[in-house]
Design a protein around this motif. Structure first.
Motif, PDB file in Angstrom:
ATOM      1  N   TYR A  32       0.810  -1.220   0.000  1.00 45.89           N
ATOM      2  CA  TYR A  32       0.000   0.000   0.000  1.00 45.89           C
ATOM      3  C   TYR A  32       0.846   1.275   0.000  1.00 45.89           C
ATOM      4  N   ALA A  33       2.181   1.127   0.115  1.00 47.15           N
ATOM      5  CA  ALA A  33       3.040   2.310   0.192  1.00 47.15           C
ATOM      6  C   ALA A  33       2.988   3.194  -1.056  1.00 47.15           C
ATOM      7  N   PRO A  34       3.024   2.638  -2.275  1.00 51.85           N
ATOM      8  CA  PRO A  34       3.013   3.515  -3.458  1.00 51.85           C
ATOM      9  C   PRO A  34       1.642   4.108  -3.768  1.00 51.85           C
ATOM     10  N   VAL A  35       0.605   3.656  -3.069  1.00 46.20           N
ATOM     11  CA  VAL A  35      -0.758   4.184  -3.299  1.00 46.20           C
ATOM     12  C   VAL A  35      -1.339   4.657  -1.966  1.00 46.20           C
ATOM     13  N   THR A  36      -0.497   5.297  -1.163  1.00 51.08           N
ATOM     14  CA  THR A  36      -0.905   5.685   0.186  1.00 51.08           C
ATOM     15  C   THR A  36      -2.173   6.534   0.185  1.00 51.08           C
ATOM     16  N   ALA A 232      12.018   3.909   6.519  1.00 48.51           N
ATOM     17  CA  ALA A 232      11.236   5.140   6.639  1.00 48.51           C
ATOM     18  C   ALA A 232      10.968   5.756   5.262  1.00 48.51           C
ATOM     19  N   LEU A 233      11.973   5.755   4.394  1.00 51.81           N
ATOM     20  CA  LEU A 233      11.789   6.282   3.042  1.00 51.81           C
ATOM     21  C   LEU A 233      10.784   5.437   2.257  1.00 51.81           C
ATOM     22  N   ALA A 234      10.920   4.110   2.366  1.00 54.26           N
ATOM     23  CA  ALA A 234      10.016   3.226   1.634  1.00 54.26           C
ATOM     24  C   ALA A 234       8.575   3.396   2.088  1.00 54.26           C
ATOM     25  N   THR A 235       8.386   3.750   3.357  1.00 57.17           N
ATOM     26  CA  THR A 235       7.042   3.892   3.906  1.00 57.17           C
ATOM     27  C   THR A 235       6.409   5.235   3.560  1.00 57.17           C
TER      28      THR A 235
END
Length: 396
Positions: A32-36, A232-235
């Protein structure tokens, strides 16, 4: 065939199947990270709540890394099967209902399976690869985890929008199920003769052997902050870059390219560093570059800057993980899975702490990136202490 050749033969088919499952776990981690923003609207929750669908993975890892490592040092193949079942089960639990509660429950179950999979990398190398192939195998297995993140980000990039959230969930569930079946089938292959696929040390003796090793403890200190920075960056990189005009789909693509750069780096950097004996120097360069990249994103954020800094970070920073895992296996051969668990636990603990801090400043990207830059540099003193210990041992 001579007996020596049989003993030295590597079982690469097991590593291939393992790589598929490792990739699946990380696709779930970043699902879900890239479509937060889209996921927040779809489930009717805040951006911070969607962040927890990823953050639960490092949080659970911190809690389970050591006990799971102990289990794997005694029962490698059964432990991997448990990990495969939990990963696939968690992935499908998210489909029970199309709401945030079931998405979170499924992520938690899949997160419980993750340490059974990732902790097993050094143990699999010992059990299924000849000694001359182990550094390459560990690098390849680590590359597979980052390739899974690539897959997760690409899926989000090419299926944007609220209407595709359930489709993304279904696709990653099917991937997890198929990868788990492949690994269960591959584990029917016996470990190399004379290894048994497990360490001679088991139970709490494995923990004492790993935690009592000064090299392993210092490696944990080295890896905690930079790996935490990456988590943290990935999230949160998508909402952090949004104020600079970077769209959600563009952020997802940048993250996917970052992971691809990391996969390439893992295929090249660790093996060359091991051959030249320059692992510490390589990690030092990665730490300094990552800190500089975060500082640039704090001061002059833009799409071109994000591409330049994050791709470079992927190439130099992600190979540090297989380097550390290889060093831990070398210094704690009697408890390699537990040592790997300690390394992963340290990195995920750093991820929980830094992602939590970044989450607080998610609406102030300049502060968030500056914090990550300063925090990353804290790994340099730990790296120097590890180097001094290596030099001390070499002169004894």
């Amino acid at each position: 065939m001579p007996l020596v050749e049989q003993h030295s033969k590597s079982r690469w088919v097991v590593f291939l199947a393992y790589g598929l499952l490792a990739a699946a776990t990380q696709a779930l981690f970043v699902n879900y990270a890239p479509v937060t923003d889209d996921a927040a609207r779809h489930f009717g929750v805040s951006v911070g709540a969607i962040g927890w669908l990823s953050q639960v993975f490092p949080l659970v890892y911190v809690a389970l890394a050591i006990p799971v490592g102990i289990v794997l040092d005694r029962f490698l193949r059964p432990g991997l099967i448990v990990g495969a079942v939990l990963t696939a089960s968690g992935a499908f639990l998210r489909l029970v209902r199309d709401d945030y509660t079931w998405a979170f429950v499924g992520q938690v179950v899949a997160a419980v399976g993750q340490p059974f999979i990732l902790n097993a990398i050094p143990g699999l190398a010992v059990g299924y690869l000849a000694e001359k192939h182990r550094a390459t195998g560990i690098a390849a297995a680590s590359s597979a985890t980052f390739a899974g993140m690539v897959l997760g980000y690409l899926l989000g990039t090419f299926l944007p929008g609220e209407s595709h959230i359930r489709t993304l969930t279904l696709i990653t569930a099917l991937i997890a199920m198929d990868a788990g079946l492949c690994l269960v089938g591959a584990l029917r292959v016996s470990p190399r003769a004379g290894t048994g696929g497990v360490s001679v040390t088991g139970g709490f003796r494995a923990f004492r052997a790993a935690f009592g090793n000064r090299h392993v403890r210092r490696l944990c200190a080295v890896v905690a902050v930079p790996m935490g920075t990456f988590i943290a960056l990935a999230t949160f990189v998508q909402p952090l870059l949004a104020p600079a005009g970077v769209s959600e789909s563009a952020a997802g693509l940048i993250l996917a390219l970052t992971m691809i750069a990391g996969v390439i780096g893992c295929a090249v950097v660790p093996v060359r560093a091991a051959r030249s004996g320059r692992e510490v120097q390589v990690m030092g360069v990665a730490i300094v570059f990552t800190a500089g990249a975060c500082l640039h994103l704090a001061l002059v954020p833009s799409t071109p800057m994000a591409i330049l800094t994050l791709l470079g970070t992927g190439f130099v920073l992600l190979p540090a993980l297989p380097i550390v895992l290889s060093l831990s296996e070398r210094h704690a051969p009697e408890a390699e899975s537990t040592a790997a668990g300690l390394v992963w636990m340290a990195g995920n603990l750093g991820g929980v702490l830094l992602a939590t801090v970044v989450g607080v400043f998610v609406t102030r990207p300049e502060i968030a990136f500056a914090v990550l830059s300063a925090a990353t540099l804290l790994a340099l003193p730990a790296l120097r202490r590890f180097r001094k210990l290596q030099l001390h041992d070499s002169v004894r």
